[in-house]
Design a protein around this motif. Structure first.
Motif, short mmCIF file in Angstrom:
data_model
loop_
_atom_site.label_atom_id
_atom_site.label_comp_id
_atom_site.label_asym_id
_atom_site.label_seq_id
_atom_site.Cartn_x
_atom_site.Cartn_y
_atom_site.Cartn_z
N TYR A 99 32.41 37.40 6.30
CA TYR A 99 31.44 38.49 6.36
C TYR A 99 30.74 38.66 5.02
CZ TYR A 99 33.05 40.13 10.93
OH TYR A 99 33.35 40.23 12.26
N ALA A 100 31.49 38.57 3.94
CA ALA A 100 30.90 38.73 2.60
C ALA A 100 29.88 37.62 2.32
CB ALA A 100 31.98 38.74 1.54
N VAL A 101 30.18 36.42 2.76
CA VAL A 101 29.22 35.32 2.59
C VAL A 101 27.95 35.59 3.39
CG1 VAL A 101 28.83 32.86 3.07
CG2 VAL A 101 30.99 33.61 2.07
N GLY A 102 28.09 36.06 4.61
CA GLY A 102 26.94 36.39 5.43
C GLY A 102 26.10 37.52 4.85
N ILE A 103 26.77 38.53 4.30
CA ILE A 103 26.06 39.64 3.66
C ILE A 103 25.30 39.14 2.44
CG2 ILE A 103 26.39 41.81 2.40
CD1 ILE A 103 28.80 42.31 4.30
N LEU A 111 25.82 44.14 9.04
CA LEU A 111 26.93 43.21 8.90
C LEU A 111 28.05 43.80 8.05
CD1 LEU A 111 27.72 40.40 9.83
CD2 LEU A 111 26.67 39.48 7.78
N SER A 112 27.71 44.59 7.05
CA SER A 112 28.75 45.23 6.25
C SER A 112 29.51 46.27 7.06
CB SER A 112 28.15 45.86 5.00
OG SER A 112 27.37 46.99 5.33
N CYS A 125 33.59 46.13 7.97
CA CYS A 125 34.56 47.21 7.75
C CYS A 125 35.34 47.51 9.02
CB CYS A 125 33.84 48.46 7.27
SG CYS A 125 33.18 48.32 5.61
N ALA A 126 34.66 47.55 10.15
CA ALA A 126 35.34 47.84 11.41
C ALA A 126 36.31 46.72 11.80
CB ALA A 126 34.32 48.05 12.52
N ALA A 127 35.90 45.48 11.64
CA ALA A 127 36.76 44.36 12.02
C ALA A 127 38.00 44.26 11.13
CB ALA A 127 35.97 43.05 11.96
#
Length: 70
Positions: free
Chosen positions: A50-54, A15-16, A20-22
């Motif tokens: 994304y940070a919340v998911g990570i 996910l990280s 980064c790609a997105a």
């Protein structure tokens, strides 16, 4: 429980990478497209979900690892 710990750890890493790609793609799209009114740094707001998911995946990996040791 150890398997779940490994799965959620791998998901956090993947996910990280996707984050980064997105964010990089959105940043470049906003920077080089003259038709948008958003500044390029607005692409970094995409990193918040994304940070919340990570964080959730990492927390679950730690919880499952702790339970596997007990």
């Amino acid at each position: 429980m150890k398997t779940l710990s490994i799965v959620f750890g791998v998901l956090a890493v993947l996910l990280s990478d996707v984050m980064c790609a997105a964010v990089a793609y959105s940043y470049c799209a906003l920077q080089w497209n003259p038709a948008t009114s958003f500044p390029p740094y607005a692409a970094f707001l995409l990193a918040i979900p994304y940070a919340v998911g990570i964080a959730v995946c990492a927390a679950l990996a730690l919880i499952f690892r702790w339970r596997a040791k007990r």
